[in-house]
Design a protein around this motif. Sequence first.
Motif, short mmCIF file in Angstrom:
data_model
loop_
_atom_site.label_atom_id
_atom_site.label_comp_id
_atom_site.label_asym_id
_atom_site.label_seq_id
_atom_site.Cartn_x
_atom_site.Cartn_y
_atom_site.Cartn_z
N ILE A 375 0.85 -1.20 0.00
CA ILE A 375 0.00 0.00 0.00
C ILE A 375 0.89 1.25 0.00
CG2 ILE A 375 -1.66 1.34 1.38
CD1 ILE A 375 -2.91 -1.32 2.24
N LYS A 376 1.95 1.20 0.77
CA LYS A 376 2.88 2.35 0.80
C LYS A 376 3.53 2.55 -0.56
CE LYS A 376 4.13 2.22 5.64
NZ LYS A 376 4.95 1.48 6.58
N ARG A 377 3.96 1.45 -1.17
CA ARG A 377 4.61 1.56 -2.49
C ARG A 377 3.61 2.15 -3.50
NH1 ARG A 377 6.16 -1.34 -7.19
NH2 ARG A 377 4.81 -3.14 -6.85
N LEU A 378 2.38 1.66 -3.47
CA LEU A 378 1.36 2.18 -4.38
C LEU A 378 1.14 3.67 -4.13
CD1 LEU A 378 -1.00 1.74 -6.44
CD2 LEU A 378 -2.46 1.23 -4.48
N ALA A 379 1.02 4.04 -2.86
CA ALA A 379 0.75 5.45 -2.52
C ALA A 379 1.89 6.34 -3.02
CB ALA A 379 0.58 5.60 -1.01
N ASP A 380 3.12 5.87 -2.87
CA ASP A 380 4.26 6.69 -3.28
C ASP A 380 4.29 6.86 -4.81
OD1 ASP A 380 4.85 6.98 -0.67
OD2 ASP A 380 6.46 5.47 -0.62
N ILE A 381 3.95 5.80 -5.51
CA ILE A 381 3.91 5.90 -6.98
C ILE A 381 2.78 6.83 -7.42
CG2 ILE A 381 3.46 4.60 -9.10
CD1 ILE A 381 4.89 2.21 -7.77
N VAL A 382 1.62 6.68 -6.78
CA VAL A 382 0.47 7.53 -7.14
C VAL A 382 0.83 9.00 -6.89
CG1 VAL A 382 -1.88 8.18 -6.44
CG2 VAL A 382 -1.31 5.78 -6.84
N ARG A 383 1.47 9.26 -5.74
CA ARG A 383 1.79 10.65 -5.41
C ARG A 383 2.81 11.22 -6.38
NH1 ARG A 383 3.81 10.70 0.08
NH2 ARG A 383 5.75 10.44 -1.05
N SER A 384 3.86 10.45 -6.65
CA SER A 384 4.94 11.03 -7.46
C SER A 384 4.65 10.99 -8.96
CB SER A 384 6.26 10.30 -7.17
OG SER A 384 6.14 8.95 -7.54
N ARG A 385 3.88 10.00 -9.42
CA ARG A 385 3.73 9.85 -10.87
C ARG A 385 2.36 10.27 -11.40
NH1 ARG A 385 6.68 4.81 -12.54
NH2 ARG A 385 5.91 5.39 -14.59
N ILE A 386 1.36 10.40 -10.54
CA ILE A 386 0.04 10.83 -11.03
C ILE A 386 -0.35 12.17 -10.43
CG2 ILE A 386 -2.39 10.22 -11.32
CD1 ILE A 386 -1.62 7.29 -10.92
N LEU A 387 -0.18 12.28 -9.12
CA LEU A 387 -0.64 13.50 -8.45
C LEU A 387 0.19 14.72 -8.82
CD1 LEU A 387 -3.08 13.56 -6.61
CD2 LEU A 387 -1.54 13.79 -4.69
N ASP A 388 1.39 14.48 -9.35
CA ASP A 388 2.23 15.61 -9.73
C ASP A 388 1.74 16.33 -10.98
OD1 ASP A 388 3.79 15.71 -7.62
OD2 ASP A 388 5.58 14.82 -8.53
N GLN A 389 0.59 15.88 -11.52
CA GLN A 389 0.00 16.64 -12.63
C GLN A 389 -0.96 17.65 -12.00
OE1 GLN A 389 -1.89 13.80 -15.15
NE2 GLN A 389 -0.13 12.42 -15.01
N SER A 390 -0.90 18.87 -12.45
CA SER A 390 -1.61 19.93 -11.72
C SER A 390 -3.12 19.70 -11.68
CB SER A 390 -1.31 21.27 -12.35
OG SER A 390 -1.56 21.19 -13.73
N GLN A 391 -3.70 19.17 -12.78
CA GLN A 391 -5.15 19.03 -12.80
C GLN A 391 -5.61 18.05 -11.72
OE1 GLN A 391 -6.78 17.16 -16.22
NE2 GLN A 391 -8.87 17.38 -15.50
N VAL A 392 -4.85 16.96 -11.59
CA VAL A 392 -5.21 15.97 -10.61
C VAL A 392 -5.08 16.55 -9.21
CG1 VAL A 392 -4.64 13.70 -9.71
CG2 VAL A 392 -4.46 14.15 -12.14
N ARG A 393 -4.01 17.35 -8.99
CA ARG A 393 -3.82 17.94 -7.67
C ARG A 393 -5.01 18.81 -7.29
NH1 ARG A 393 1.61 18.95 -8.16
NH2 ARG A 393 1.17 21.00 -8.98
N ALA A 394 -5.50 19.59 -8.27
CA ALA A 394 -6.61 20.48 -8.00
C ALA A 394 -7.86 19.67 -7.64
CB ALA A 394 -6.89 21.35 -9.22
N ASP A 395 -8.09 18.57 -8.39
CA ASP A 395 -9.26 17.76 -8.11
C ASP A 395 -9.17 17.10 -6.74
OD1 ASP A 395 -10.91 18.13 -10.29
OD2 ASP A 395 -9.74 16.76 -11.53
N ALA A 396 -7.96 16.63 -6.43
CA ALA A 396 -7.78 15.90 -5.17
C ALA A 396 -8.02 16.82 -3.97
CB ALA A 396 -6.37 15.31 -5.10
N ALA A 397 -7.76 18.10 -4.15
CA ALA A 397 -7.91 19.03 -3.05
C ALA A 397 -9.35 19.50 -2.84
CB ALA A 397 -7.01 20.25 -3.31
N ARG A 398 -10.25 19.07 -3.75
CA ARG A 398 -11.63 19.53 -3.67
C ARG A 398 -12.25 19.29 -2.30
NH1 ARG A 398 -15.50 17.11 -7.69
NH2 ARG A 398 -14.44 15.27 -7.01
#
Length: 398
Positions: A375-398
Amino acid sequence: MRSLDEFATAKLAELERANLRRRLVDTTRLDGIWVVRNGRPLLSFSCNDYLNLSQHPAVKAAAIEALQRFGSGSGASRLVTGNHPLFAAIEQRLARLKQTEAACVFGSGYLANTGIIPALIGERDLMLIDELSHACLWAGARLSRATVVAFRHSDLGHARVLLEQHRGRHARALIATDGVFSMDGDLAPIAGLAALAERFDAWLMTDDAHGIGVVGDARGSTFAAKAMADGVRAQVPLQMGTLSKAIGAYGGYLCASACVIELIHNRARSFVYSTGLPPAVVAGAVAALDLVAADPAYAALPLAKARAFARRVGLPEAESPIVPLIVGNAEAALQASRMLEDEGFLAIAIRPPTVPAGTARLRFAFTALHPDDEIKRLADIVRSRILDQSQVRADAAR
Ligand SMILES: Cc1ncc(COP(=O)(O)O)c(C=O)c1O
Protein backbone atom coordinates in the motif's frame (compact mmCIF):
# COMPACT_ATOMS: atom_id res chain seq x y z
CA MET A 1 -28.39 -8.74 -40.28
CA ARG A 2 -26.12 -6.30 -42.05
CA SER A 3 -27.79 -3.16 -40.67
CA LEU A 4 -27.50 -4.54 -37.13
CA ASP A 5 -23.77 -5.23 -37.44
CA GLU A 6 -23.24 -1.85 -39.09
CA PHE A 7 -25.02 -0.20 -36.18
CA ALA A 8 -22.89 -2.08 -33.64
CA THR A 9 -19.63 -1.36 -35.47
CA ALA A 10 -20.40 2.35 -35.78
CA LYS A 11 -21.32 2.62 -32.09
CA LEU A 12 -18.13 0.86 -31.05
CA ALA A 13 -16.04 3.16 -33.25
CA GLU A 14 -17.72 6.17 -31.63
CA LEU A 15 -16.83 4.83 -28.17
CA GLU A 16 -13.25 4.11 -29.28
CA ARG A 17 -12.79 7.70 -30.52
CA ALA A 18 -13.90 9.01 -27.11
CA ASN A 19 -11.64 6.55 -25.22
CA LEU A 20 -14.81 5.05 -23.76
CA ARG A 21 -14.75 1.60 -25.36
CA ARG A 22 -14.62 -1.17 -22.75
CA ARG A 23 -13.00 -4.53 -23.22
CA LEU A 24 -13.08 -7.75 -21.28
CA VAL A 25 -9.54 -8.74 -20.31
CA ASP A 26 -8.89 -12.33 -19.24
CA THR A 27 -7.95 -12.09 -15.56
CA THR A 28 -7.69 -14.96 -13.10
CA ARG A 29 -8.09 -14.29 -9.40
CA LEU A 30 -5.53 -16.30 -7.46
CA ASP A 31 -6.54 -15.47 -3.91
CA GLY A 32 -8.19 -12.52 -2.21
CA ILE A 33 -5.79 -9.95 -3.67
CA TRP A 34 -3.55 -11.31 -6.42
CA VAL A 35 -4.64 -11.79 -10.03
CA VAL A 36 -2.96 -12.92 -13.24
CA ARG A 37 -3.54 -10.70 -16.25
CA ASN A 38 -1.67 -10.74 -19.55
CA GLY A 39 0.49 -13.48 -18.07
CA ARG A 40 1.63 -11.33 -15.12
CA PRO A 41 0.73 -11.39 -11.43
CA LEU A 42 -0.78 -8.08 -10.30
CA LEU A 43 -1.88 -6.88 -6.88
CA SER A 44 -5.52 -5.95 -7.44
CA PHE A 45 -7.12 -2.80 -6.09
CA SER A 46 -10.10 -3.30 -8.38
CA CYS A 47 -12.07 -5.91 -6.52
CA ASN A 48 -14.93 -5.41 -4.06
CA ASP A 49 -14.20 -8.60 -2.12
CA TYR A 50 -13.29 -6.23 0.75
CA LEU A 51 -12.91 -8.95 3.36
CA ASN A 52 -11.47 -11.52 0.94
CA LEU A 53 -14.23 -13.85 2.09
CA SER A 54 -14.81 -15.33 -1.37
CA GLN A 55 -11.54 -17.18 -0.73
CA HIS A 56 -12.06 -18.07 2.96
CA PRO A 57 -11.77 -21.83 3.64
CA ALA A 58 -14.94 -21.89 5.79
CA VAL A 59 -16.94 -20.09 3.09
CA LYS A 60 -15.68 -22.42 0.37
CA ALA A 61 -16.34 -25.50 2.52
CA ALA A 62 -19.94 -24.40 3.20
CA ALA A 63 -20.53 -23.75 -0.50
CA ILE A 64 -19.03 -27.09 -1.52
CA GLU A 65 -21.11 -28.98 1.01
CA ALA A 66 -24.32 -27.32 -0.19
CA LEU A 67 -23.37 -28.01 -3.80
CA GLN A 68 -22.84 -31.70 -3.03
CA ARG A 69 -26.08 -32.02 -1.05
CA PHE A 70 -28.45 -29.86 -3.02
CA GLY A 71 -27.02 -29.54 -6.54
CA SER A 72 -25.87 -26.61 -8.61
CA GLY A 73 -29.09 -24.76 -9.38
CA SER A 74 -32.27 -23.93 -7.49
CA GLY A 75 -34.75 -24.94 -10.18
CA ALA A 76 -37.27 -22.08 -10.25
CA SER A 77 -38.55 -19.02 -8.44
CA ARG A 78 -38.72 -19.58 -4.68
CA LEU A 79 -42.51 -19.19 -4.85
CA VAL A 80 -42.77 -22.01 -7.38
CA THR A 81 -40.15 -24.60 -6.56
CA GLY A 82 -40.46 -24.17 -2.80
CA ASN A 83 -38.36 -22.11 -0.44
CA HIS A 84 -35.09 -23.81 0.44
CA PRO A 85 -34.40 -23.59 4.22
CA LEU A 86 -31.04 -21.96 3.44
CA PHE A 87 -32.97 -18.79 2.52
CA ALA A 88 -34.39 -18.56 6.05
CA ALA A 89 -30.85 -18.98 7.40
CA ILE A 90 -29.46 -16.10 5.37
CA GLU A 91 -32.45 -13.81 5.78
CA GLN A 92 -32.44 -14.22 9.56
CA ARG A 93 -28.75 -13.32 9.67
CA LEU A 94 -29.24 -10.26 7.45
CA ALA A 95 -32.18 -9.02 9.51
CA ARG A 96 -30.17 -9.50 12.71
CA LEU A 97 -27.17 -7.62 11.31
CA LYS A 98 -29.31 -4.72 10.07
CA GLN A 99 -31.64 -4.80 13.09
CA THR A 100 -34.82 -5.14 11.06
CA GLU A 101 -37.76 -7.50 11.47
CA ALA A 102 -37.17 -9.32 8.22
CA ALA A 103 -35.12 -9.60 5.05
CA CYS A 104 -35.53 -10.89 1.51
CA VAL A 105 -32.76 -12.14 -0.76
CA PHE A 106 -32.81 -11.53 -4.53
CA GLY A 107 -30.78 -12.92 -7.45
CA SER A 108 -28.47 -9.87 -7.39
CA GLY A 109 -28.27 -6.32 -6.10
CA TYR A 110 -29.26 -5.03 -9.50
CA LEU A 111 -32.33 -7.27 -9.51
CA ALA A 112 -33.17 -6.16 -5.97
CA ASN A 113 -33.36 -2.50 -6.89
CA THR A 114 -35.33 -3.09 -10.08
CA GLY A 115 -37.82 -5.13 -8.07
CA ILE A 116 -38.12 -3.22 -4.80
CA ILE A 117 -38.74 0.29 -6.15
CA PRO A 118 -41.59 -0.48 -8.60
CA ALA A 119 -43.21 -2.66 -5.90
CA LEU A 120 -43.45 0.37 -3.61
CA ILE A 121 -44.11 3.38 -5.83
CA GLY A 122 -45.86 3.98 -9.14
CA GLU A 123 -47.15 6.58 -11.57
CA ARG A 124 -48.75 8.86 -8.99
CA ASP A 125 -45.70 8.89 -6.73
CA LEU A 126 -42.45 10.79 -6.29
CA MET A 127 -38.91 9.49 -6.12
CA LEU A 128 -36.09 11.69 -4.95
CA ILE A 129 -32.67 10.30 -5.76
CA ASP A 130 -29.07 11.41 -5.16
CA GLU A 131 -27.63 12.22 -8.57
CA LEU A 132 -24.63 9.92 -8.02
CA SER A 133 -26.67 6.89 -7.03
CA HIS A 134 -25.81 3.56 -8.63
CA ALA A 135 -27.18 2.70 -12.06
CA CYS A 136 -29.52 0.05 -10.65
CA LEU A 137 -31.24 2.50 -8.29
CA TRP A 138 -31.83 4.62 -11.39
CA ALA A 139 -33.07 1.56 -13.29
CA GLY A 140 -35.56 0.82 -10.49
CA ALA A 141 -36.61 4.47 -10.48
CA ARG A 142 -37.35 4.41 -14.22
CA LEU A 143 -39.21 1.10 -14.06
CA SER A 144 -41.47 2.46 -11.31
CA ARG A 145 -42.83 5.18 -13.65
CA ALA A 146 -42.91 7.55 -10.67
CA THR A 147 -41.87 11.19 -11.10
CA VAL A 148 -38.10 10.96 -10.56
CA VAL A 149 -36.24 14.05 -9.32
CA ALA A 150 -32.49 14.05 -8.65
CA PHE A 151 -30.92 16.10 -5.88
CA ARG A 152 -27.33 17.31 -6.04
CA HIS A 153 -24.90 14.86 -4.53
CA SER A 154 -25.41 14.68 -0.74
CA ASP A 155 -26.96 18.18 -0.79
CA LEU A 156 -29.61 18.16 1.96
CA GLY A 157 -30.63 21.75 1.23
CA HIS A 158 -31.36 20.88 -2.39
CA ALA A 159 -33.27 17.75 -1.37
CA ARG A 160 -35.42 19.84 0.99
CA VAL A 161 -36.20 22.43 -1.67
CA LEU A 162 -37.21 19.68 -4.12
CA LEU A 163 -39.44 18.04 -1.52
CA GLU A 164 -41.08 21.40 -0.81
CA GLN A 165 -41.71 21.83 -4.54
CA HIS A 166 -42.91 18.34 -5.41
CA ARG A 167 -44.08 16.39 -2.38
CA GLY A 168 -47.60 17.88 -2.20
CA ARG A 169 -48.44 16.70 -5.71
CA HIS A 170 -47.78 13.01 -5.09
CA ALA A 171 -49.43 10.28 -3.06
CA ARG A 172 -46.29 8.48 -1.85
CA ALA A 173 -42.63 9.46 -1.87
CA LEU A 174 -39.38 7.51 -1.74
CA ILE A 175 -35.95 9.01 -1.08
CA ALA A 176 -33.13 6.82 -2.40
CA THR A 177 -29.38 7.05 -2.08
CA ASP A 178 -26.29 4.89 -2.05
CA GLY A 179 -25.21 4.47 1.59
CA VAL A 180 -21.57 4.34 0.48
CA PHE A 181 -21.12 5.84 -2.98
CA SER A 182 -19.61 3.21 -5.21
CA MET A 183 -17.31 5.42 -7.26
CA ASP A 184 -16.51 8.12 -4.68
CA GLY A 185 -16.38 6.14 -1.44
CA ASP A 186 -18.12 8.82 0.61
CA LEU A 187 -21.01 8.13 2.99
CA ALA A 188 -24.46 9.58 2.37
CA PRO A 189 -25.78 12.10 4.92
CA ILE A 190 -28.22 9.51 6.20
CA ALA A 191 -29.23 11.30 9.42
CA GLY A 192 -30.21 14.41 7.43
CA LEU A 193 -32.05 12.39 4.80
CA ALA A 194 -33.91 10.47 7.51
CA ALA A 195 -34.99 13.77 9.09
CA LEU A 196 -36.26 15.00 5.70
CA ALA A 197 -38.06 11.70 5.12
CA GLU A 198 -39.80 12.08 8.45
CA ARG A 199 -40.74 15.70 7.85
CA PHE A 200 -42.13 15.12 4.36
CA ASP A 201 -43.64 11.67 4.96
CA ALA A 202 -41.27 9.93 2.58
CA TRP A 203 -39.67 6.47 2.79
CA LEU A 204 -35.88 6.39 2.95
CA MET A 205 -34.07 3.66 1.04
CA THR A 206 -30.31 3.12 1.11
CA ASP A 207 -28.30 0.99 -1.28
CA ASP A 208 -25.61 -0.32 1.04
CA ALA A 209 -23.79 -2.52 -1.47
CA HIS A 210 -20.44 -1.09 -0.35
CA GLY A 211 -21.32 -0.61 3.31
CA ILE A 212 -22.26 -4.04 4.64
CA GLY A 213 -19.29 -5.77 6.25
CA VAL A 214 -16.98 -2.76 6.20
CA VAL A 215 -18.49 0.34 7.82
CA GLY A 216 -20.63 0.92 10.93
CA ASP A 217 -19.14 -2.05 12.83
CA ALA A 218 -19.76 -4.21 9.76
CA ARG A 219 -23.50 -3.46 9.88
CA GLY A 220 -23.34 -0.88 7.10
CA SER A 221 -23.84 2.80 6.49
CA THR A 222 -26.99 3.08 8.64
CA PHE A 223 -24.76 2.29 11.62
CA ALA A 224 -21.81 4.55 10.74
CA ALA A 225 -21.25 7.67 12.79
CA LYS A 226 -22.49 9.87 9.94
CA ALA A 227 -25.91 8.22 10.21
CA MET A 228 -26.30 9.33 13.82
CA ALA A 229 -28.20 12.45 14.82
CA ASP A 230 -27.43 13.47 18.42
CA GLY A 231 -26.13 9.96 19.09
CA VAL A 232 -29.37 8.37 17.87
CA ARG A 233 -29.29 6.09 14.85
CA ALA A 234 -31.28 7.34 11.88
CA GLN A 235 -34.34 5.38 10.85
CA VAL A 236 -33.84 3.72 7.47
CA PRO A 237 -36.88 1.54 6.80
CA LEU A 238 -35.51 0.16 3.52
CA GLN A 239 -31.91 -1.09 3.72
CA MET A 240 -30.94 -2.72 0.46
CA GLY A 241 -27.55 -4.22 -0.39
CA THR A 242 -25.65 -7.01 -2.04
CA LEU A 243 -23.90 -10.19 -0.99
CA SER A 244 -21.47 -9.86 -3.90
CA LYS A 245 -18.92 -7.53 -2.32
CA ALA A 246 -17.73 -7.79 1.32
CA ILE A 247 -19.82 -10.93 1.81
CA GLY A 248 -17.83 -12.58 -0.97
CA ALA A 249 -20.76 -14.39 -2.56
CA TYR A 250 -23.58 -13.27 -4.85
CA GLY A 251 -27.15 -12.01 -4.52
CA GLY A 252 -28.98 -8.89 -3.37
CA TYR A 253 -31.16 -8.27 -0.31
CA LEU A 254 -33.64 -5.95 1.30
CA CYS A 255 -33.89 -5.61 5.10
CA ALA A 256 -37.18 -4.05 6.22
CA SER A 257 -40.27 -4.64 8.34
CA ALA A 258 -42.07 -7.98 8.10
CA CYS A 259 -45.05 -6.59 6.19
CA VAL A 260 -42.84 -4.78 3.64
CA ILE A 261 -40.92 -8.01 3.04
CA GLU A 262 -44.16 -9.90 2.55
CA LEU A 263 -45.29 -7.29 0.05
CA ILE A 264 -41.97 -7.73 -1.78
CA HIS A 265 -42.61 -11.50 -1.97
CA ASN A 266 -45.89 -10.69 -3.67
CA ARG A 267 -45.09 -7.69 -5.84
CA ALA A 268 -41.39 -7.40 -6.68
CA ARG A 269 -41.24 -8.80 -10.20
CA SER A 270 -37.52 -9.60 -10.06
CA PHE A 271 -38.27 -11.76 -7.00
CA VAL A 272 -41.46 -13.40 -8.23
CA TYR A 273 -40.36 -14.07 -11.81
CA SER A 274 -36.69 -14.94 -11.36
CA THR A 275 -35.04 -18.17 -10.23
CA GLY A 276 -33.79 -18.34 -6.64
CA LEU A 277 -30.07 -18.21 -5.90
CA PRO A 278 -28.16 -21.51 -6.13
CA PRO A 279 -27.85 -23.27 -2.73
CA ALA A 280 -24.04 -23.17 -2.78
CA VAL A 281 -24.06 -19.38 -3.15
CA VAL A 282 -26.48 -18.96 -0.25
CA ALA A 283 -24.57 -21.38 1.98
CA GLY A 284 -21.31 -19.55 1.26
CA ALA A 285 -22.96 -16.23 2.12
CA VAL A 286 -24.34 -17.65 5.38
CA ALA A 287 -20.85 -18.77 6.40
CA ALA A 288 -19.42 -15.37 5.42
CA LEU A 289 -22.03 -13.47 7.44
CA ASP A 290 -21.15 -15.61 10.47
CA LEU A 291 -17.48 -14.71 10.04
CA VAL A 292 -18.33 -11.02 9.74
CA ALA A 293 -20.48 -11.05 12.87
CA ALA A 294 -17.78 -12.90 14.84
CA ASP A 295 -14.86 -10.59 14.05
CA PRO A 296 -15.62 -6.84 13.82
CA ALA A 297 -11.89 -6.05 14.20
CA TYR A 298 -11.15 -7.87 10.93
CA ALA A 299 -14.06 -6.07 9.26
CA ALA A 300 -12.48 -2.73 10.21
CA LEU A 301 -9.26 -3.45 8.29
CA PRO A 302 -10.27 -2.36 4.74
CA LEU A 303 -11.27 1.11 5.95
CA ALA A 304 -8.09 1.43 8.03
CA LYS A 305 -5.99 0.53 4.98
CA ALA A 306 -7.88 2.96 2.75
CA ARG A 307 -7.25 5.69 5.32
CA ALA A 308 -3.54 4.91 5.49
CA PHE A 309 -3.29 5.10 1.70
CA ALA A 310 -5.25 8.35 1.41
CA ARG A 311 -3.12 9.93 4.15
CA ARG A 312 0.15 8.97 2.46
CA VAL A 313 -1.01 10.24 -0.95
CA GLY A 314 -2.43 13.45 0.55
CA LEU A 315 -6.07 12.81 -0.36
CA PRO A 316 -9.11 13.64 1.81
CA GLU A 317 -9.77 11.13 4.61
CA ALA A 318 -11.39 7.94 3.36
CA GLU A 319 -14.89 7.19 4.68
CA SER A 320 -15.01 3.66 3.26
CA PRO A 321 -12.60 1.17 1.64
CA ILE A 322 -13.05 3.02 -1.69
CA VAL A 323 -10.60 5.80 -2.56
CA PRO A 324 -11.08 7.66 -5.86
CA LEU A 325 -8.38 9.62 -7.63
CA ILE A 326 -10.09 11.84 -10.16
CA VAL A 327 -7.85 12.51 -13.14
CA GLY A 328 -10.37 14.20 -15.45
CA ASN A 329 -10.39 12.87 -18.96
CA ALA A 330 -10.77 9.24 -19.95
CA GLU A 331 -7.44 9.04 -21.77
CA ALA A 332 -5.50 10.27 -18.73
CA ALA A 333 -7.28 7.72 -16.54
CA LEU A 334 -6.39 4.91 -18.96
CA GLN A 335 -2.77 6.06 -19.06
CA ALA A 336 -2.52 6.18 -15.27
CA SER A 337 -4.03 2.71 -15.03
CA ARG A 338 -1.50 1.36 -17.59
CA MET A 339 1.38 2.95 -15.70
CA LEU A 340 0.24 1.25 -12.46
CA GLU A 341 -0.10 -2.06 -14.29
CA ASP A 342 3.54 -1.73 -15.34
CA GLU A 343 4.34 -1.32 -11.64
CA GLY A 344 2.46 -4.52 -10.76
CA PHE A 345 -0.88 -3.05 -9.63
CA LEU A 346 -4.37 -3.48 -11.04
CA ALA A 347 -6.38 -0.27 -10.69
CA ILE A 348 -8.92 -0.01 -13.47
CA ALA A 349 -9.78 3.34 -15.04
CA ILE A 350 -13.40 4.27 -14.35
CA ARG A 351 -14.84 6.33 -17.18
CA PRO A 352 -18.20 7.85 -18.19
CA PRO A 353 -21.00 6.89 -18.17
CA THR A 354 -20.14 5.10 -14.89
CA VAL A 355 -18.99 8.51 -13.61
CA PRO A 356 -19.94 12.01 -14.85
CA ALA A 357 -18.09 13.38 -17.91
CA GLY A 358 -14.78 15.01 -16.99
CA THR A 359 -14.39 12.99 -13.79
CA ALA A 360 -12.71 9.83 -15.11
CA ARG A 361 -10.70 8.31 -12.30
CA LEU A 362 -8.79 5.54 -10.75
CA ARG A 363 -10.82 3.80 -8.09
CA PHE A 364 -8.79 1.99 -5.42
CA ALA A 365 -10.67 -0.63 -3.40
CA PHE A 366 -8.84 -1.75 -0.25
CA THR A 367 -9.26 -5.16 1.29
CA ALA A 368 -8.35 -6.64 4.65
CA LEU A 369 -5.43 -8.63 3.25
CA HIS A 370 -3.62 -5.94 1.24
CA PRO A 371 -0.04 -5.85 2.62
CA ASP A 372 0.87 -2.52 4.23
CA ASP A 373 4.23 -2.27 2.46
CA GLU A 374 2.56 -2.66 -0.94
CA ILE A 375 0.00 0.00 0.00
CA LYS A 376 2.88 2.35 0.80
CA ARG A 377 4.61 1.56 -2.49
CA LEU A 378 1.36 2.18 -4.38
CA ALA A 379 0.75 5.45 -2.52
CA ASP A 380 4.26 6.69 -3.28
CA ILE A 381 3.91 5.90 -6.98
CA VAL A 382 0.47 7.53 -7.14
CA ARG A 383 1.79 10.65 -5.41
CA SER A 384 4.94 11.03 -7.46
CA ARG A 385 3.73 9.85 -10.87
CA ILE A 386 0.04 10.83 -11.03
CA LEU A 387 -0.64 13.50 -8.45
CA ASP A 388 2.23 15.61 -9.73
CA GLN A 389 0.00 16.64 -12.63
CA SER A 390 -1.61 19.93 -11.72
CA GLN A 391 -5.15 19.03 -12.80
CA VAL A 392 -5.21 15.97 -10.61
CA ARG A 393 -3.82 17.94 -7.67
CA ALA A 394 -6.61 20.48 -8.00
CA ASP A 395 -9.26 17.76 -8.11
CA ALA A 396 -7.78 15.90 -5.17
CA ALA A 397 -7.91 19.03 -3.05
CA ARG A 398 -11.63 19.53 -3.67
C1 LIG B 1 -24.04 0.73 -5.12
C2 LIG B 1 -24.32 -0.55 -5.84
N1 LIG B 1 -25.55 -1.05 -5.82
C3 LIG B 1 -25.85 -2.20 -6.43
C4 LIG B 1 -24.90 -2.91 -7.12
C5 LIG B 1 -25.30 -4.16 -7.83
O1 LIG B 1 -25.10 -5.29 -7.03
P1 LIG B 1 -24.89 -6.70 -7.72
O2 LIG B 1 -23.50 -6.74 -8.22
O3 LIG B 1 -25.17 -7.68 -6.62
O4 LIG B 1 -25.90 -6.79 -8.83
C6 LIG B 1 -23.59 -2.43 -7.17
C7 LIG B 1 -22.47 -3.10 -7.84
O5 LIG B 1 -22.42 -4.06 -8.45
C8 LIG B 1 -23.28 -1.23 -6.51
O6 LIG B 1 -22.05 -0.72 -6.54
